[in-house]
Design a protein around this motif. Sequence first.
Motif: not given
Length: 192
Positions: A125-131
């Motif tokens: 989720a954090e990676a998706t949010e960063r992306a």
Amino acid sequence: MLSFILAAATPTVEAHSAHAAEAGLVQELVTKFGIDAVNIGMQLASFTILAVVLYKFAIKPVLATMDQRTSKIESGLKFAEDMKSQLAAAQQESAALIKAAQLESNKIIEETRKTAKDFSDKSQAEATERANGLITKAQQAIELEHKKMLADARSEIARLVVATTERVLAKKLTDADRASYNETAARELANV
């Protein structure tokens, strides 16, 4: 003494006559074999003394020793049975402990899997949010670059319009004329 035993054994008259016949037979045997009543009495007394001494000093200790050994064997068998039951109880207890340990380890493994899944989901989720943040920033940067490029293109087109107009008219334009042409060109380009 033998005659005393024989007399006690035959209480009736008929038995008495039979006793007399036997007494004669016994008397004959006693004389024939040379049996002496005093000698037999002494032998009986000696045998009785020997039997008492043997009982007291040989048979009684042997019996006591046998009783001790029997009690030791019985206590050993009882101890073995107790140990057997304790071993069975210990095996049951160890089996219960092993089962409890297996259940606890399974619980720990499940908790670890859940924690790992939660961590993975959170990281994803954090990676998706960063992306998404990077995509948004890139889109904003592209939009700014596009606006800048359009502004540069407008100013370049306005400059080219002024330069072309100067050449077409073959005269030098004043700053006020240039500003007027630039504004007109900018309005036209803005409508496009």
